[in-house]
Design a protein around this motif. Structure first.
Motif, mmCIF file in Angstrom:
data_model
loop_
_atom_site.group_PDB
_atom_site.id
_atom_site.type_symbol
_atom_site.label_atom_id
_atom_site.label_comp_id
_atom_site.label_asym_id
_atom_site.label_seq_id
_atom_site.Cartn_x
_atom_site.Cartn_y
_atom_site.Cartn_z
ATOM 1 N N VAL A 2 38.084 -48.812 19.585
ATOM 2 C CA VAL A 2 39.028 -49.862 19.936
ATOM 3 C C VAL A 2 38.481 -51.216 19.490
ATOM 4 N N ASP A 23 43.066 -51.019 29.872
ATOM 5 C CA ASP A 23 43.445 -50.211 28.713
ATOM 6 C C ASP A 23 42.342 -50.193 27.661
ATOM 7 N N GLN A 27 40.795 -46.653 26.459
ATOM 8 C CA GLN A 27 40.887 -46.225 25.067
ATOM 9 C C GLN A 27 39.506 -46.105 24.424
ATOM 10 N N ASN A 163 45.389 -40.648 24.361
ATOM 11 C CA ASN A 163 45.694 -42.073 24.489
ATOM 12 C C ASN A 163 45.941 -42.445 25.951
ATOM 13 N N ARG A 165 46.289 -44.548 29.232
ATOM 14 C CA ARG A 165 46.655 -45.951 29.413
ATOM 15 C C ARG A 165 47.357 -46.106 30.761
#
Length: 330
Positions: A2, A23, A27, A163, A165
């Protein structure tokens, strides 16, 4: 990896974490979770940096998880043992931290039985104008940020392993059951699990769940509810997190007996029928089998996420060390 900017040098609490920061951690942890599945489980992200694990309180999962996370990132590690340290000769905690600073430590992971110790060390490092990053690994009854983040990561991965989140949890319900009063894990989870629009239901005996908990998270996107009986908290829950009875922190007789506690608040397969059919169970550990949760339920691979929490803890702590080690507060 990220690429979102990270502007936080210390991780002391989740109370002021933004949705973007959650987040970013989720990630980044997902990318390291993939690394842990490889044959070679090591990356050179923190090569040449020194991580000191200063645990003034006993720990198995958290200390070893942080040590392994640092090694997976190719950092050098120093492990502190209070019983064989100069604390026994009268050295102060701040002087101990300064000793590790003089050894070239870049990051300090702090656990202490008193709330505020990681903050005090972080303030001293800032006063000395160092670039040392401090990570709170649990302080008294205050918070346990990395546990709250790994619990959040584990829950989000149920819906999207690649993913994870925050927005995956909108409209979901989680019940947190047990010794809320003495639990720093509960406090960190209150902040993380109300960071999005989900329902968080706290349940426990009145002596372990005071009414003032209702005021926490009142200005958050999620909704917080208190229950002193278990059935309403469990109704249609997507997740149930049971908490350990922290007898070492109980100064008064807050429970009649462990047997009665299990009868009223212990999680069993039968009691789980109140929840959604696909409900999942979490526990931050260590577990008192037959008290907070039955052995049958704890070992049920279709229901229990407890082993996944331990594995995910390494990935999340790799993410935290990476973010504060590489970012250095922006």
């Amino acid at each position: 990896m990220v690429t979102t900017n990270w502007n936080r040098r210390h991780i002391l609490s989740l109370a002021d974490f933004t949705a973007a920061e959650y987040d970013t951690v989720l990630q980044t942890a997902a990318s390291f979770r993939e690394v842990l599945g490889r044959r070679t489980k090591k990356v050179p992200a923190l090569q040449g940096q020194v991580v000191a694990n200063l645990f003034f309180e006993p720990s198995t999962r958290t200390r070893n998880s942080f040590e392994l996370a640092a090694k997976r990132l190719s950092a050098d590690t120093l492990n502190f043992a209070p019983g064989t340290s100069s604390l026994t000769k009268g050295e102060t905690i701040l002087d101990t931290a300064k000793t590790y600073l003089a050894m070239g430590t870049d990051m300090m992971v702090i656990r202490h039985r008193e709330a505020g110790v990681p903050l005090a060390i972080a303030s001293e490092m800032d006063r000395l104008n160092t670039q040392v990053a401090i990570l709170n690994a649990g302080d008294g009854q205050h918070e346990h940020p990395s546990q709250g983040l790994l619990d959040l990561f584990t829950i989000c991965r149920v819906f999207d392993p690649e993913n994870p989140r925050l927005d995956l949890l909108r409209g979901k319900k989680i019940a947190v059951v047990g010794d809320i009063l003495h639990s720093r894990v509960a406090r960190s989870n209150i902040w993380s699990l109300t960071a999005t629009e989900m329902e968080l239901h706290l349940a426990g005996p009145p002596t372990l769940l005071p009414k003032w908990f209702a005021g926490l998270g009142s200005d958050r996107p999620g909704k917080l509810f208190l229950h002193w009986s278990l059935d309403e908290a469990l109704a249609d829950a997507d997740f149930v997190m049971t908490l350990r009875l922290q007898k070492e922190r109980m100064t008064n007789y807050l429970l009649p007996s462990l047997r009665e506690y299990h009868q009223l608040y212990g999680m069993t397969t039968e009691r789980l029928k109140l929840c959604r059919p696909d409900v999942k169970i979490l526990h931050p550990g260590p577990v008192n089998r037959g008290v907070e949760i039955s052995s049958e339920l704890m070992d049920n691979p279709d229901r229990s996420l407890i082993s996944q929490q331990v594995t995910n803890g390494i990935a999340v702590r790799m993410a935290l060390l990476y973010l504060i080690g590489v970012g250095k507060g922006g």
